[in-house]
Design an enzyme around this catalytic site. Sequence first.
Site, PDB file in Angstrom:
ATOM      1  N   LYS A  96       0.878  -1.170   0.000  1.00  0.00           N
ATOM      2  CA  LYS A  96       0.000   0.000   0.000  1.00  0.00           C
ATOM      3  C   LYS A  96       0.913   1.216   0.000  1.00  0.00           C
ATOM      4  O   LYS A  96       1.278   1.736   1.062  1.00  0.00           O
ATOM      5  CB  LYS A  96      -0.901  -0.013   1.237  1.00  0.00           C
ATOM      6  CG  LYS A  96      -1.876   1.157   1.311  1.00  0.00           C
ATOM      7  CD  LYS A  96      -3.080   0.959   0.400  1.00  0.00           C
ATOM      8  CE  LYS A  96      -4.093   2.074   0.602  1.00  0.00           C
ATOM      9  NZ  LYS A  96      -5.343   1.836  -0.139  1.00  0.00           N
TER      10      LYS A  96
ATOM     11  N   ASP B  96      -5.050  -0.753   5.986  1.00  0.00           N
ATOM     12  CA  ASP B  96      -5.149  -1.660   4.841  1.00  0.00           C
ATOM     13  C   ASP B  96      -4.025  -2.696   4.870  1.00  0.00           C
ATOM     14  O   ASP B  96      -4.261  -3.896   4.697  1.00  0.00           O
ATOM     15  CB  ASP B  96      -5.103  -0.870   3.527  1.00  0.00           C
ATOM     16  CG  ASP B  96      -6.343   0.000   3.333  1.00  0.00           C
ATOM     17  OD1 ASP B  96      -7.269  -0.080   4.162  1.00  0.00           O
ATOM     18  OD2 ASP B  96      -6.375   0.776   2.358  1.00  0.00           O
TER      19      ASP B  96
END
Length: 237
Positions: A38, A55
């Site tokens: 990410k 995430d």
Amino acid sequence: MKKGFFITATDTGVGKTAVTAGLLAVLLQNGVQAVALKPVQSGAVRKNGRLLPPDAAFYCRAAGWPAEAAANLCCYCLEPPCSPHLAAALSGINLDRETLLAWCAEKVRASEFVLVEGAGGLAVPITDNYLMVDLARDLGYPLLVVCRPGLGTINHTLLTVAYARQHGLSLAGLVVNGLPGEAGPVEQDNLKILPRLTGLPLLGTLPRLAGLDVEKGHCAGLVHAVRQHLNWRALIG
């Protein structure tokens, strides 16, 4: 270049993180040396004085990695829950293209398969003059486009695909996420018309999982759903 995908979506909250985490876990379980990244996370969570990327933490939860590994899967971790360019400005941080690309190159070095999750959709600005579509083009991985099953998804998906092609990106296919248990005529038609109008294969249709919660780290059958409903074997070639 290593094999991999840049995972984007037609909007925010469509399910990129769930698809990325589930696919990562399935690949690892089948002996593929994979990593999920990410590069830019906004809406980070502050715990014990540190910012944690939710995430990336969800990738770790699905993959069975220690929670501490999440920090190594995110380059820029920003607290404000907004577009990266604004989150960086509010945080007094300068997001830099060269830093992002060098970080990504370093992180993928030891892996044979790479999953990179964008933030929001392709037109989301990382800086005032560098968009998510530019990062995807710089990295060079084909796109997996995650889209909703319901009303509005035709327009959003076609616009995303057209925008990607306008910028010269390669597209691998579509993943429909969150299909209800009893799909109505709208959802059923969307599954047929999206591949036809985009010219892209439908690589999987993931069901709506009642207990799935990225922020709380609840995987709720995600890995099993990806294994059963996503054509992951075709994706890895």
